[in-house]
Design an enzyme around this catalytic site. Structure first.
Site, PDB file in Angstrom:
ATOM      1  N   HIS A 139       0.846  -1.181  -0.013  1.00  0.00           N
ATOM      2  CA  HIS A 139      -0.019   0.041   0.060  1.00  0.00           C
ATOM      3  C   HIS A 139       0.955   1.294   0.079  1.00  0.00           C
ATOM      4  CE1 HIS A 139      -3.907  -1.994   1.652  1.00  0.00           C
ATOM      5  NE2 HIS A 139      -3.258  -2.753   0.742  1.00  0.00           N
ATOM      6  N   GLU A 144       1.140   3.884   1.910  1.00  0.00           N
ATOM      7  CA  GLU A 144       1.552   4.300   3.068  1.00  0.00           C
ATOM      8  C   GLU A 144       2.636   3.479   3.414  1.00  0.00           C
ATOM      9  OE1 GLU A 144      -3.142   4.503   3.552  1.00  0.00           O
ATOM     10  OE2 GLU A 144      -1.611   3.179   2.356  1.00  0.00           O
ATOM     11  N   CYS A 187      -6.081   1.754   5.658  1.00  0.00           N
ATOM     12  CA  CYS A 187      -7.058   0.782   6.194  1.00  0.00           C
ATOM     13  C   CYS A 187      -6.171   0.424   7.728  1.00  0.00           C
ATOM     14  CB  CYS A 187      -6.654  -0.433   5.113  1.00  0.00           C
ATOM     15  SG  CYS A 187      -4.825  -1.202   5.071  1.00  0.00           S
TER      16      CYS A 187
END
Length: 147
Positions: A56, A58, A86
Site C-alpha cells: 500500500h 502508506e 486501512c
C-alpha cells in the site's frame, strides 16, 4: 528565502502519487512523508506490480521514510495520504509513532476509523478532509472505468 508549504500543498503531492498509481493500473492511493517542512518519502499503491497485498502507498512511504531517517520511528513526521488508511496501514503507522497523519477521502468500507483511532499511537495527531473531494474523485473515476 525559506518557503513554507501548507497541508493542501502536501496533499496535492500525495494526489500526484495517486495519479501515478492509476496510470500503472493500481488503485489510486498516494502518500508522502514530510519532515521539517520537506518531503522525505513518497509512495503509491503497488500491490499489482509487486504481487504483494501489503504494498500500500502508506507502507511504501513509511519504509522509504524510515530508510531516509535511519530510524524506524517517524517522530516529527507527517504522513499525507489521499485515502483513509486501512487497519493494516494504521497499525504500521501506530508502530512507527507517526507524529501526524492527514488523509483526504474517507473509506467507509475499509478504513481504519471503523475500528477507532486506537490503532494509531496515542500521541498521533489525526486530521482528515484535506482536498477530500479531489481525493475521492480519483477513486470514483478509477472504479467507474473498471466497471
Amino acid at each position: 528565502m525559506l518557503e513554507v508549504y501548507d497541508d493542501a500543498y502536501f496533499m496535492r503531492q500525495a494526489i500526484a502519487q495517486a495519479k501515478l498509481a492509476a496510470r500503472e493500473g493500481e488503485i489510486p492511493v498516494g502518500a508522502i512523508v514530510v519532515s521539517g517542512g520537506r518531503i522525505i518519502a513518497r509512495g503509491h499503491n503497488q500491490t499489482e506490480r509487486l504481487n504483494d497485498v501489503t504494498a500500500h502507498a502508506e507502507i511504501i512511504a513509511l519504509t522509504a521514510a524510515a530508510n531516509h531517517l535511519g530510524d524506524k520511528y517517524l517522530h516529527d513526521c507527517t504522513l499525507y495520504v489521499t485515502l483513509e488508511p486501512c487497519p493494516m496501514c494504521a497499525g504500521a503507522l501506530g508502530w512507527a509513532q507517526a507524529t501526524r497523519i492527514v488523509y483526504g477521502a474517507s473509506d467507509d468500507k475499509r478504513g481504519f476509523m471503523r475500528f477507532g483511532r486506537e490503532l494509531l499511537h496515542p500521541k498521533t495527531i489525526l486530521e482528515y478532509g484535506i482536498l477530500h473531494e479531489e481525493c475521492g474523485q480519483l477513486m470514483t473515476e478509477f472504479f467507474r472505468k473498471r466497471r
